[in-house]
Design an enzyme around this catalytic site. Structure first.
Site, PDB file in Angstrom:
ATOM      1  CG  MET F   1      77.724  -3.616  32.320  1.00  0.00           C
ATOM      2  SD  MET F   1      78.643  -2.086  32.313  1.00  0.00           S
ATOM      3  CE  MET F   1      80.068  -2.578  33.293  1.00  0.00           C
ATOM      4  N   PRO F   2      76.172  -7.403  33.786  1.00  0.00           N
ATOM      5  CG  PRO F   2      76.891  -9.511  34.412  1.00  0.00           C
ATOM      6  CD  PRO F   2      76.858  -8.092  34.881  1.00  0.00           C
ATOM      7  CE1 TYR F   3      67.357  -7.061  31.807  1.00  0.00           C
ATOM      8  CE2 TYR F   3      67.690  -8.379  29.848  1.00  0.00           C
ATOM      9  CZ  TYR F   3      66.847  -7.782  30.757  1.00  0.00           C
ATOM     10  OH  TYR F   3      65.488  -7.907  30.611  1.00  0.00           O
TER      11      TYR F   3
END
Lengths: 68, 68, 68, 68, 68, 68
Positions: F1-3
């Protein structure tokens, strides 16, 4: 009510240097914009040189190359 | 698909408190804006009290002064 | 002295909704961590749907596809 | 002079992987926008799975549930 | 290679004031940490007073109350 | 779940270029770290050249000087 975030590499920054960064930044916002120190936040992030890239390279690599 | 970043001082925040921050923030975005929890990110940054400045002072100094 | 940054897509968020986001987030930090409202900042960034990507797509594209 | 911040969970990312993230991101900005690598910063934040929430849950909880 | 982000309310900040913020912040990092100006970024975000909350209130509300 | 947050100067970036930034960044995170595109966010901030400083100067000034 300014919020300032200073990101620098984690290379031995002292508490005294952090104090100067906070004081200087806060004073700048007072002087230039008339902000209130009581609601001026300064957050310093110290980032590992393995986690900072510049010009395709990790800073840790740039530091090693410069040391040679 | 909101992204929320919560910056707080690193002063013994428990996993249970982090869970409550995530749940509460996510619920707020569902209730107020109808956002989907499945794409709501909450990232908590715990910042050393030496790295947070308020009113010209490091929080670590403010804490020491308050403790005296 | 928490700092909260809420990033949401710029899709007609009303001032009343922003007020609720600020109140709810601040109350959460008071309830969970005992923080002081007087030094709790909440900054809302409204991001154009052309500037937010999810799953390889711009949100503007996802919205168009969903509308068809 | 782009600035890119990549936030990922802190789950054993290697220096080689960080190097690839920096190289790939920098190349993308060169290819798509003609930016100069010499003034392209990439900062990687590794966030504890206890400090990242998704869908009401901490990622550490999601990982535990997935492992069972 | 520091990166500094200054978030202030969008209340008529002039280009000259922005120049002073950039110069002052850069000089501070040179003086305190010996950083190179050539790789010191300062990014100023001007945030609508409707999008900044303090003490449960939007700044736009605080400004209105103060003006009365 | 990268941002991922990409900050670039606001100088006529097209929707097609934004699409390429989103696709390229997402693919990089898939390739290097095996992340899921469905929970990979990419947020692009276009910053006015009056609000970005480099080497003591506003980028708007650097652009004017370069154009002469």
């Amino acid at each position: 009510m300014p919020y300032v975030n200073i990101k620098i590499t984690d290379e031995g920054v002292t508490t005294e240097q952090k104090r100067k960064l906070v004081q200087g930044t806060t004073q700048l916002l007072v002087d230039v914009l008339g902000k209130s120190p009581a609601t001026t936040f300064v957050v310093i992030d110290e980032v590992s040189t393995d986690n900072w890239g510049l010009g395709y390279h990790l800073v840790s690599e740039l530091r090693q190359a410069a040391a040679q």
